[in-house]
Design a protein around this motif. Structure first.
Motif, short mmCIF file in Angstrom:
data_model
loop_
_atom_site.label_atom_id
_atom_site.label_comp_id
_atom_site.label_asym_id
_atom_site.label_seq_id
_atom_site.Cartn_x
_atom_site.Cartn_y
_atom_site.Cartn_z
N MET A 347 0.83 -1.21 0.00
CA MET A 347 0.00 0.00 0.00
C MET A 347 0.87 1.25 0.00
O MET A 347 0.52 2.25 -0.64
CB MET A 347 -0.94 0.00 1.21
N LYS A 348 1.98 1.20 0.71
CA LYS A 348 2.89 2.35 0.72
C LYS A 348 3.40 2.65 -0.68
O LYS A 348 3.40 3.79 -1.13
CB LYS A 348 4.06 2.09 1.67
N PHE A 349 3.83 1.61 -1.39
CA PHE A 349 4.29 1.80 -2.76
C PHE A 349 3.15 2.27 -3.67
O PHE A 349 3.33 3.12 -4.55
CB PHE A 349 4.90 0.51 -3.31
N GLY A 350 1.94 1.73 -3.45
CA GLY A 350 0.79 2.12 -4.26
C GLY A 350 0.39 3.56 -4.06
O GLY A 350 0.01 4.25 -5.01
N SER A 351 0.50 4.05 -2.81
CA SER A 351 0.13 5.45 -2.53
C SER A 351 1.16 6.42 -3.09
O SER A 351 0.84 7.59 -3.34
CB SER A 351 -0.01 5.67 -1.02
#
Length: 505
Positions: A347-351
């Motif tokens: 999720m961190k990479f996606g955000s």
């Protein structure tokens, strides 16, 4: 429902399931309406945190106490009182016209919700005592509880879009009335003849410790973490925690029997219980803000996007139980926690993607939900199954208390991390502004509020939110990985002695 249930059993199960649905919805549906509450009630970031924290802290306050009260004065009687109180406090939430009143009403609702939760478990345990009927009853209870938690965000978003935010609370007045009638006619009264006193000292000291620590985290930036007032609040929290430990050692009927922590399986499972509420559940409070303020979705679209985060928690538990039987909870629980952490990292990479949207968040949301689904049921079964049957209720109370304390503290901590991450980004791109002004901007942006200032262009706000949420996701991922390692170490701390083997039978 199972055809093996009698008509009265079906009535009891319906009452209990409706009660657990109400409890779950009041945790998971509220995050979806926080942006609306911020706008309509003019709530600031810290007040939004307390709308959630007031409920969870109050639940923690009464969990163990209500169990003792119900054992002494009658589980049906206390269950009926809890249902009625939940309906009345939900009405108070729905008619609140300012944020301060809503926070007080949420605290009272949380107290009745904690009573509702512990009583429904006691009623189920008494009414369905063996065989396939018991398995069917607990199975339905788990499914309905999962629906309340899993579909709460989209239900909250849909209610706001079609009616108004008040109905997220007011609908429970109707639910409570139905549950009350069902419980009144179906539930048998039961008591514990050994219950004679309450651990008042333990209840008070634990509640003060949790409340002061949550207050210190949320109010620290304004008070000053190292200021005399801030340190005094922290000191009260530490002193109360020490007082709690002493009270539990000397009490004849303590809330917590610390001897159960000598059982490796119990200790490992409790760490897993706390870890889920360090990462997965508190982040669900803030994820709607990212979807709405960060990605520009409306409340319904944000609720639909959140299904990727919550739906796996409904479909994974049966698979998790099979895995737990085959590979043992000591492997499955840490593995599930590690999976949650992997989801947070994704999720961190996606955000942080150049064109972030729900598709870039989807893999991480799904994997975090799968990890929660793998972990949740084995944790509950292990905490109650690793101790002797006469301690199962106490073990369940410790499990629920660990969850709620961790949830309350991490709602506050994640909010602090989010606002700090936003502030750090604003300082880097707007170095000329006053620090106090930047902190106010950061808190308003973190709450999802639209801030009118010449310096705050759309890209700046989006990048600030992405930075803040990146910090939160990193905390959730690394934190749950550390807890996974601790859980694994506790499960395998030493060989289980024969006395411990007997406890599991």
């Amino acid at each position: 429902m199972s055809t093996e249930l009698s008509r009265r059993g079906a009535v009891v199960l319906s009452a209990v399931c409706l009660a657990c649905l109400m409890f779950g919805l009041e945790i998971s549906s509220i995050p979806a309406i926080l942006p609306t509450l911020e706008r309509v009630l003019h709530a600031d970031f810290k007040q939004l945190q307390w709308i959630m924290n007031a409920y969870t802290i109050a639940v923690t306050t009464v969990l163990m106490a209500v169990g003792a009260v119900a054992d002494r004065f009658g589980r049906k009687r206390v269950f009926l009182v809890a249902i009625a109180a939940f309906g009345l406090t939900s009405l108070a939430c729905g008619v609140a016209r300012d944020v301060e009143t809503l926070i007080v009403a949420r605290f009272l609702q949380g107290m009745s919700g904690g009573a509702l939760l512990i009583c429904q478990i006691a009623v189920l345990s008494h009414e369905f005592q063996g065989g396939k009927v018991r398995a069917a009853a607990w199975g339905w209870w788990g499914v309905i509880f999962g629906i309340g938690l899993g579909f709460g965000p989209i239900i909250g978003g849909a209610v706001v879009a079609t009616l108004s935010w008040e109905w997220v609370f007011l609908v429970h007045v109707l639910f409570a009335a139905i549950a009350f009638v069902l419980a009144l006619g179906g539930v048998h009264e039961s008591r514990d003849p050994k219950a004679s006193s309450l651990d008042v000292a333990g209840i008070v000291t634990m509640s003060v410790a949790v409340f002061c620590l949550a207050f210190y985290i949320t109010q620290g930036p304004d008070l000053g973490f190292a200021s005399p007032k801030g340190l005094a609040i922290l000191g009260v929290s530490v002193a109360s925690l020490i007082g709690f430990l002493v009270a539990e050692k000397v009490s004849r009927r303590p809330m917590f029997d610390f001897s159960v922590f000598r059982i490796p399986a119990f200790s490992g499972a409790i760490v897993g219980s706390s870890a889920m509420n360090l990462s997965y559940w508190p982040f669900m409070i803030y994820l709607p803000i990212w979807f709405q303020a960060g990605l520009g979705y409306d409340s319904v679209s944000a609720g639909l996007a959140l299904l990727a985060y919550t739906l796996p928690t409904l479909v994974m538990p049966p698979f998790a139980e099979r895995l737990s039987l085959r590979y043992q909870p000591g492997r499955i629980i840490p593995a599930g926690l590690f999976t949650i952490g992997a989801g947070f990292m994704l999720m961190k990479f996606g955000s942080a993607a150049a064109h972030a949207d729900w598709t870039t968040m989807l893999p991480g949301c799904l994997i975090a939900g799968i990890g929660l689904g793998i972990t949740n049921t084995p944790v509950t079964n292990t905490t109650t199954g690793s101790v002797s049957s006469d301690r199962a209720g106490m073990a369940s109370g410790i499990d629920m208390s660990a969850r709620m304390v961790s949830l309350a503290l991490n709602i506050a901590l994640m909010g602090f991390i989010l606002a700090s991450g936003v502030l750090a980004h604003l300082k880097s791109v707007l170095p000329g502004l006053d620090g106090a002004q930047l902190r106010l901007m950061a808190e308003r942006i973190a709450a999802g509020e639209t801030v009118s200032a010449p310096e705050l262009t759309g890209p700046v706000v989006h990048q600030a939110l992405a930075s803040g949420f990146g910090w939160v996701m990193l905390y959730g991922g690394i934190g749950v990985w550390i807890m996974a390692a601790i859980s694994f170490a506790l499960f395998n701390a030493r060989p289980v002695r024969q006395a411990e083997v007997q406890c599991t039978k």
